[in-house]
Motif scaffolding. Structure first.
Motif, PDB file in Angstrom:
ATOM      1  N   VAL A   1       0.831  -1.209   0.000  1.00 10.34           N
ATOM      2  CA  VAL A   1       0.000   0.000   0.000  1.00 10.34           C
ATOM      3  C   VAL A   1       0.866   1.260   0.000  1.00 10.34           C
ATOM      4  O   VAL A   1       0.709   2.139  -0.855  1.00 10.34           O
ATOM      5  CB  VAL A   1      -0.963   0.005   1.196  1.00 10.34           C
ATOM      6  CG1 VAL A   1      -1.692   1.354   1.281  1.00 10.34           C
ATOM      7  CG2 VAL A   1      -1.975  -1.119   1.069  1.00 10.34           C
ATOM      8  N   VAL A   2       1.777   1.369   0.945  1.00  4.19           N
ATOM      9  CA  VAL A   2       2.624   2.565   1.024  1.00  4.19           C
ATOM     10  C   VAL A   2       3.540   2.673  -0.191  1.00  4.19           C
ATOM     11  O   VAL A   2       3.620   3.744  -0.812  1.00  4.19           O
ATOM     12  CB  VAL A   2       3.434   2.579   2.334  1.00  4.19           C
ATOM     13  CG1 VAL A   2       4.429   3.740   2.328  1.00  4.19           C
ATOM     14  CG2 VAL A   2       2.499   2.702   3.534  1.00  4.19           C
ATOM     15  N   PRO A   3       4.260   1.596  -0.604  1.00  2.00           N
ATOM     16  CA  PRO A   3       5.115   1.720  -1.795  1.00  2.00           C
ATOM     17  C   PRO A   3       4.347   2.076  -3.070  1.00  2.00           C
ATOM     18  O   PRO A   3       4.847   2.860  -3.876  1.00  2.00           O
ATOM     19  CB  PRO A   3       5.754   0.324  -1.903  1.00  2.00           C
ATOM     20  CG  PRO A   3       5.752  -0.201  -0.513  1.00  2.00           C
ATOM     21  CD  PRO A   3       4.476   0.300   0.092  1.00  2.00           C
ATOM     22  N   VAL A   4       3.150   1.514  -3.254  1.00  6.57           N
ATOM     23  CA  VAL A   4       2.361   1.847  -4.450  1.00  6.57           C
ATOM     24  C   VAL A   4       1.937   3.309  -4.416  1.00  6.57           C
ATOM     25  O   VAL A   4       2.046   4.029  -5.422  1.00  6.57           O
ATOM     26  CB  VAL A   4       1.128   0.926  -4.562  1.00  6.57           C
ATOM     27  CG1 VAL A   4       0.110   1.493  -5.550  1.00  6.57           C
ATOM     28  CG2 VAL A   4       1.555  -0.469  -5.012  1.00  6.57           C
ATOM     29  N   ARG A   5       1.456   3.750  -3.268  1.00  9.76           N
ATOM     30  CA  ARG A   5       1.038   5.154  -3.147  1.00  9.76           C
ATOM     31  C   ARG A   5       2.203   6.085  -3.450  1.00  9.76           C
ATOM     32  O   ARG A   5       2.060   7.086  -4.165  1.00  9.76           O
ATOM     33  CB  ARG A   5       0.496   5.396  -1.742  1.00  9.76           C
ATOM     34  CG  ARG A   5      -0.177   6.750  -1.552  1.00  9.76           C
ATOM     35  CD  ARG A   5      -0.660   6.894  -0.128  1.00  9.76           C
ATOM     36  NE  ARG A   5       0.452   6.950   0.800  1.00  9.76           N
ATOM     37  CZ  ARG A   5       0.343   6.655   2.104  1.00  9.76           C
ATOM     38  NH1 ARG A   5      -0.808   6.259   2.597  1.00  9.76           N
ATOM     39  NH2 ARG A   5       1.398   6.761   2.890  1.00  9.76           N
ATOM     40  N   ARG A   6       3.363   5.760  -2.911  1.00  3.16           N
ATOM     41  CA  ARG A   6       4.547   6.591  -3.125  1.00  3.16           C
ATOM     42  C   ARG A   6       4.958   6.592  -4.595  1.00  3.16           C
ATOM     43  O   ARG A   6       5.311   7.641  -5.157  1.00  3.16           O
ATOM     44  CB  ARG A   6       5.690   6.079  -2.243  1.00  3.16           C
ATOM     45  CG  ARG A   6       6.942   6.934  -2.264  1.00  3.16           C
ATOM     46  CD  ARG A   6       7.975   6.356  -1.320  1.00  3.16           C
ATOM     47  NE  ARG A   6       7.514   6.380   0.062  1.00  3.16           N
ATOM     48  CZ  ARG A   6       7.860   5.467   0.979  1.00  3.16           C
ATOM     49  NH1 ARG A   6       8.633   4.467   0.635  1.00  3.16           N
ATOM     50  NH2 ARG A   6       7.419   5.569   2.209  1.00  3.16           N
ATOM     51  N   CYS A   7       4.914   5.429  -5.245  1.00  3.57           N
ATOM     52  CA  CYS A   7       5.302   5.340  -6.656  1.00  3.57           C
ATOM     53  C   CYS A   7       4.321   6.114  -7.539  1.00  3.57           C
ATOM     54  O   CYS A   7       4.730   6.827  -8.460  1.00  3.57           O
ATOM     55  CB  CYS A   7       5.356   3.870  -7.074  1.00  3.57           C
ATOM     56  SG  CYS A   7       6.098   3.589  -8.697  1.00  3.57           S
TER      57      CYS A   7
END
Length: 310
Positions: free
Chosen positions: A219-225
């Motif tokens: 969730v966090v890595p996708v949002r950041r990307c």
């Protein structure tokens, strides 16, 4: 709801009690000010209960509380804030950051690293001069999987939001207000908020199910990307630039794999979405194509590496 992560490295430093008292008072006031700005759900996250720590070497929290009525009042103010421990209890999954290691001056730091990974704020005792700043630089090591399946460790330097006294909060207030408005903590929230969060990105309908079923680790890595792709697309002028200036690693698929990256676009035409950005842990991929006439990107896949048999 911003998460405030306790920087354990800033505790237990040798200093005189008077200086420790001043640092603790600044710490409590800064944390309470951040909670006031962030709302009632703001939490102070620590690896162990704060009461078990030493403010300075040989000066435990219990001794500080009993030293004066003022200290007891400050402690009650701090305890009024929601506390969470250990640090991994607030991760999307407890092992979500196992592919990462953060160091400060060569030492592994849990709280500072978690603040960066979870996009929160690190909070410190300002006993040492190095904590008297609104940002702190960290060395990050990240285990990433390349297209051929090999694993490699990559190192870089990142900045984490930080405060140890109320003046440090000034530079973070706009971000805190934005965080309260968004509150995106699940893949479904990413999908539901996509028009507001990523106005230069459009998504194929198939991505909805991928986000709904998104691994909590991602969730966090996708949002950041997605945020980095949005920023690049927003600054892109298709009339003068063949492609955006990417803020994250973007590569095309080789000729032999382009055939597995073809999907029906919104107009019913099959297009190749072979450009992709990566996210970790694992072989996370966001596949997209440039849509020059719209000045943006069209997202076709968010998930693991696309396999030929799937």
């Amino acid at each position: 709801m911003p998460l405030l992560f306790l920087n354990e490295k800033s505790w237990g430093t040798a200093c005189d009690p008077a200086r420790a008292d001043r640092a603790m008072a600044d710490f409590v006031n800064a944390v309470r000010a951040a909670a006031s700005a962030g709302g009632s759900d703001t939490a102070l996250v620590s690896e162990v209960d704060v009461k078990a720590l030493e403010i300075a070497e040989g000066y435990p929290v219990n001794k500080w509380i009993g030293a004066s009525p003022r200290n007891r009042a400050l402690w009650q103010r701090l305890r009024g804030l929601q506390g969470r421990s250990p640090v991994r209890s607030v991760f999307p999954a407890r092992d979500a950051a196992d592919h990462l290691e953060y160091r400060h001056d060569g030492e592994v730091v849990l709280g500072l690293g978690a603040a960066h990974f979870m996009e929160g704020i690190a909070v410190s005792l300002a006993v040492a001069r190095q904590w008297q700043a609104d940002h702190v630089s960290l060395e990050r090591s990240e285990l990433v999987e390349d297209d051929d399946g090999t694993l490699e460790m990559r190192q870089d330097t990142v900045d984490v939001r930080h405060l140890a006294a109320e003046p440090h909060l000034d530079g973070h207030l706009d971000w805190i207000r934005k965080t309260r408005q968004e509150g995106v903590t699940t893949g479904l929230r990413i999908w539901d908020s996509r028009a507001d969060l990523y106005p230069h990105l459009t998504f194929l309908p198939r991505v909805e199910d991928q986000l709904i079923d998104l691994n909590p680790h991602w969730v966090v890595p996708v949002r950041r990307c997605l945020e980095k792709l949005e920023a690049a697309a927003a600054a892109w002028d298709p009339a003068t630039m063949a492609e955006p200036e990417w803020q994250t690693k973007v590569t095309p698929e080789g000729e032999t794999r382009k055939r597995v990256c073809q999907f029906e676009d919104l107009n019913g035409k099959v297009e190749a979405f072979h450009l992709h950005a990566r996210f970790t842990p694992g072989a996370g991929r966001i596949h997209f194509r440039l849509v020059g006439e719209e000045g943006g990107l069209r997202i076709a896949h968010i998930g693991g590496k696309i396999r030929p048999d799937l």
